[in-house]
Design a protein around this motif. Structure first.
Motif, PDB file in Angstrom:
ATOM      1  N   THR A 135       0.837  -1.205   0.000  1.00 52.62           N
ATOM      2  CA  THR A 135       0.000   0.000   0.000  1.00 52.62           C
ATOM      3  C   THR A 135       0.871   1.255   0.000  1.00 52.62           C
ATOM      4  O   THR A 135       0.613   2.199  -0.749  1.00 52.62           O
ATOM      5  N   ALA A 136       1.906   1.259   0.850  1.00 50.98           N
ATOM      6  CA  ALA A 136       2.806   2.413   0.902  1.00 50.98           C
ATOM      7  C   ALA A 136       3.524   2.600  -0.430  1.00 50.98           C
ATOM      8  O   ALA A 136       3.687   3.736  -0.906  1.00 50.98           O
ATOM      9  N   LEU A 137       3.964   1.502  -1.041  1.00 48.60           N
ATOM     10  CA  LEU A 137       4.642   1.586  -2.334  1.00 48.60           C
ATOM     11  C   LEU A 137       3.700   2.121  -3.403  1.00 48.60           C
ATOM     12  O   LEU A 137       4.084   2.967  -4.219  1.00 48.60           O
ATOM     13  N   LYS A 138       2.460   1.669  -3.380  1.00 47.91           N
ATOM     14  CA  LYS A 138       1.476   2.162  -4.348  1.00 47.91           C
ATOM     15  C   LYS A 138       1.237   3.660  -4.143  1.00 47.91           C
ATOM     16  O   LYS A 138       1.166   4.413  -5.107  1.00 47.91           O
ATOM     17  N   ASN A 139       1.129   4.089  -2.883  1.00 43.91           N
ATOM     18  CA  ASN A 139       0.948   5.514  -2.611  1.00 43.91           C
ATOM     19  C   ASN A 139       2.143   6.322  -3.089  1.00 43.91           C
ATOM     20  O   ASN A 139       1.987   7.419  -3.626  1.00 43.91           O
ATOM     21  N   LEU A 140       3.344   5.785  -2.900  1.00 44.69           N
ATOM     22  CA  LEU A 140       4.556   6.469  -3.359  1.00 44.69           C
ATOM     23  C   LEU A 140       4.555   6.590  -4.877  1.00 44.69           C
ATOM     24  O   LEU A 140       4.869   7.650  -5.419  1.00 44.69           O
ATOM     25  N   ILE A 141       4.176   5.515  -5.553  1.00 43.39           N
ATOM     26  CA  ILE A 141       4.122   5.552  -7.015  1.00 43.39           C
ATOM     27  C   ILE A 141       3.057   6.534  -7.487  1.00 43.39           C
ATOM     28  O   ILE A 141       3.280   7.302  -8.427  1.00 43.39           O
ATOM     29  N   ASP A 142       1.901   6.551  -6.812  1.00 46.11           N
ATOM     30  CA  ASP A 142       0.843   7.497  -7.184  1.00 46.11           C
ATOM     31  C   ASP A 142       1.300   8.938  -6.991  1.00 46.11           C
ATOM     32  O   ASP A 142       1.049   9.792  -7.833  1.00 46.11           O
ATOM     33  N   SER A 143       1.988   9.195  -5.868  1.00 48.79           N
ATOM     34  CA  SER A 143       2.467  10.567  -5.648  1.00 48.79           C
ATOM     35  C   SER A 143       3.563  10.913  -6.643  1.00 48.79           C
ATOM     36  O   SER A 143       3.660  12.057  -7.100  1.00 48.79           O
ATOM     37  N   SER A 144       4.403   9.945  -6.998  1.00 51.43           N
ATOM     38  CA  SER A 144       5.428  10.185  -8.020  1.00 51.43           C
ATOM     39  C   SER A 144       4.775  10.495  -9.352  1.00 51.43           C
ATOM     40  O   SER A 144       5.260  11.345 -10.106  1.00 51.43           O
ATOM     41  N   HIS A 145       3.690   9.822  -9.624  1.00 51.55           N
ATOM     42  CA  HIS A 145       2.953  10.078 -10.857  1.00 51.55           C
ATOM     43  C   HIS A 145       2.480  11.522 -10.881  1.00 51.55           C
ATOM     44  O   HIS A 145       2.587  12.206 -11.900  1.00 51.55           O
ATOM     45  N   SER A 146       1.971  12.017  -9.756  1.00 51.03           N
ATOM     46  CA  SER A 146       1.515  13.408  -9.671  1.00 51.03           C
ATOM     47  C   SER A 146       2.684  14.367  -9.847  1.00 51.03           C
ATOM     48  O   SER A 146       2.561  15.374 -10.531  1.00 51.03           O
ATOM     49  N   VAL A 147       3.817  14.027  -9.228  1.00 52.38           N
ATOM     50  CA  VAL A 147       5.004  14.884  -9.364  1.00 52.38           C
ATOM     51  C   VAL A 147       5.453  14.910 -10.816  1.00 52.38           C
ATOM     52  O   VAL A 147       5.792  15.974 -11.349  1.00 52.38           O
ATOM     53  N   LEU A 148       5.473  13.748 -11.458  1.00 51.54           N
ATOM     54  CA  LEU A 148       5.875  13.706 -12.867  1.00 51.54           C
ATOM     55  C   LEU A 148       4.916  14.499 -13.736  1.00 51.54           C
ATOM     56  O   LEU A 148       5.326  15.143 -14.697  1.00 51.54           O
ATOM     57  N   ASN A 149       3.636  14.461 -13.402  1.00 57.15           N
ATOM     58  CA  ASN A 149       2.673  15.283 -14.139  1.00 57.15           C
ATOM     59  C   ASN A 149       2.991  16.760 -13.965  1.00 57.15           C
ATOM     60  O   ASN A 149       2.914  17.530 -14.915  1.00 57.15           O
ATOM     61  N   MET A 150       3.345  17.154 -12.741  1.00 54.51           N
ATOM     62  CA  MET A 150       3.685  18.563 -12.488  1.00 54.51           C
ATOM     63  C   MET A 150       4.973  18.942 -13.211  1.00 54.51           C
ATOM     64  O   MET A 150       5.083  20.028 -13.760  1.00 54.51           O
ATOM     65  N   VAL A 151       5.950  18.053 -13.214  1.00 55.52           N
ATOM     66  CA  VAL A 151       7.205  18.320 -13.923  1.00 55.52           C
ATOM     67  C   VAL A 151       6.928  18.462 -15.407  1.00 55.52           C
ATOM     68  O   VAL A 151       7.441  19.375 -16.065  1.00 55.52           O
ATOM     69  N   GLY A 152       6.099  17.558 -15.934  1.00 55.70           N
ATOM     70  CA  GLY A 152       5.739  17.652 -17.350  1.00 55.70           C
ATOM     71  C   GLY A 152       5.042  18.964 -17.662  1.00 55.70           C
ATOM     72  O   GLY A 152       5.340  19.616 -18.666  1.00 55.70           O
ATOM     73  N   LEU A 153       4.137  19.367 -16.778  1.00 52.60           N
ATOM     74  CA  LEU A 153       3.443  20.646 -16.953  1.00 52.60           C
ATOM     75  C   LEU A 153       4.439  21.801 -16.878  1.00 52.60           C
ATOM     76  O   LEU A 153       4.357  22.761 -17.652  1.00 52.60           O
ATOM     77  N   GLY A 154       5.405  21.678 -15.980  1.00 53.49           N
ATOM     78  CA  GLY A 154       6.446  22.714 -15.865  1.00 53.49           C
ATOM     79  C   GLY A 154       7.256  22.833 -17.146  1.00 53.49           C
ATOM     80  O   GLY A 154       7.560  23.942 -17.595  1.00 53.49           O
ATOM     81  N   TYR A 155       7.621  21.676 -17.726  1.00 58.27           N
ATOM     82  CA  TYR A 155       8.375  21.714 -18.982  1.00 58.27           C
ATOM     83  C   TYR A 155       7.555  22.348 -20.098  1.00 58.27           C
ATOM     84  O   TYR A 155       8.070  23.112 -20.916  1.00 58.27           O
ATOM     85  N   ILE A 156       6.265  22.056 -20.116  1.00 62.06           N
ATOM     86  CA  ILE A 156       5.397  22.648 -21.143  1.00 62.06           C
ATOM     87  C   ILE A 156       5.337  24.158 -20.959  1.00 62.06           C
ATOM     88  O   ILE A 156       5.473  24.926 -21.921  1.00 62.06           O
ATOM     89  N   LEU A 157       5.139  24.618 -19.727  1.00 65.72           N
ATOM     90  CA  LEU A 157       5.085  26.072 -19.474  1.00 65.72           C
ATOM     91  C   LEU A 157       6.434  26.723 -19.766  1.00 65.72           C
ATOM     92  O   LEU A 157       6.497  27.817 -20.336  1.00 65.72           O
ATOM     93  N   PHE A 158       7.505  26.059 -19.373  1.00 66.75           N
ATOM     94  CA  PHE A 158       8.856  26.578 -19.622  1.00 66.75           C
ATOM     95  C   PHE A 158       9.101  26.689 -21.126  1.00 66.75           C
ATOM     96  O   PHE A 158       9.592  27.713 -21.614  1.00 66.75           O
ATOM     97  N   GLY A 159       8.724  25.640 -21.871  1.00 71.82           N
ATOM     98  CA  GLY A 159       8.906  25.653 -23.325  1.00 71.82           C
ATOM     99  C   GLY A 159       8.044  26.718 -23.972  1.00 71.82           C
ATOM    100  O   GLY A 159       8.493  27.434 -24.885  1.00 71.82           O
TER     101      GLY A 159
END
Length: 183
Positions: A135-159
């Motif tokens: 469960t903890a690993l799944k939560n970590l992966i889910d939160s990483s997914h959200s972080v990666l989405n934010m990073v991707g959004l950041g790259y789009i805004l930066f670009g």
């Protein structure tokens, strides 16, 4: 339809600690009152490994059979509590084996039941902990997914910002250079 009849001697006459041989005679009976004759050319069938169990001995055997369904390899356990319960279960099983060899079948049943309870608790503890880890690993992966989405959004805004900046520089250069003025 047929009837099987046999007599088992009491454990004081036939030991319940060893196996016995046996003979089977099959008789062909005409109804219930007719003459009897042996089948198979009047030859009985012989066998070995016949055991006479008392009720408590049968209970001890059944509990040990249930215990043997579990693997007795402690390498499966990751948690210290499960390893401790495994050690207790293994000790109780050894005491049960010793009591059984001495003919104390009620005591053996008690030890085997204790071992069975401990090994079941060990597996339960282990699966509960592993489930919590998953469960903890799944939560970590889910939160990483959200972080990666934010990073991707950041790259789009930066670009997008760089593209707009590039357009702004081009507009600035065109206006600055402008058309030459007549002198």
């Amino acid at each position: 339809m047929f009837t099987v009849t046999f007599t088992v001697p009491v454990t004081t006459k036939a030991s319940n600690m060893v196996t016995h041989t046996y003979e089977i005679y099959a008789e062909d009976v005409n109804a219930t009152t007719g003459p009897k004759k042996l089948l198979n050319n009047n030859s009985p069938w012989y066998g070995t490994n016949f055991v006479i169990f008392s009720g408590s001995q049968a209970n001890a055997k059944e509990l040990k059979r249930e215990l043997n369904k579990y693997s007795w390899y402690s390498g499966y356990f990751l948690t210290s509590e499960a390893k401790e319960l495994y050690i207790l279960a293994n000790g109780a099983k050894s005491q049960g084996d010793d009591a059984y060899r001495k003919g104390d079948f009620s005591g053996a049943s008690a030890y085997y039941q204790d071992a069975l309870d401990n090994i079941e608790n060990a597996w339960s503890n282990e699966t509960g902990i592993i489930s919590g880890f998953e469960t903890a690993l799944k939560n970590l992966i889910d939160s990483s997914h959200s972080v990666l989405n934010m990073v991707g959004l950041g790259y789009i805004l930066f670009g997008t910002g760089f593209v707009l900046m590039g357009i702004g520089v081009l507009v600035y250069l065109v206006r600055k250079s402008g058309t030459p003025k007549a002198s």
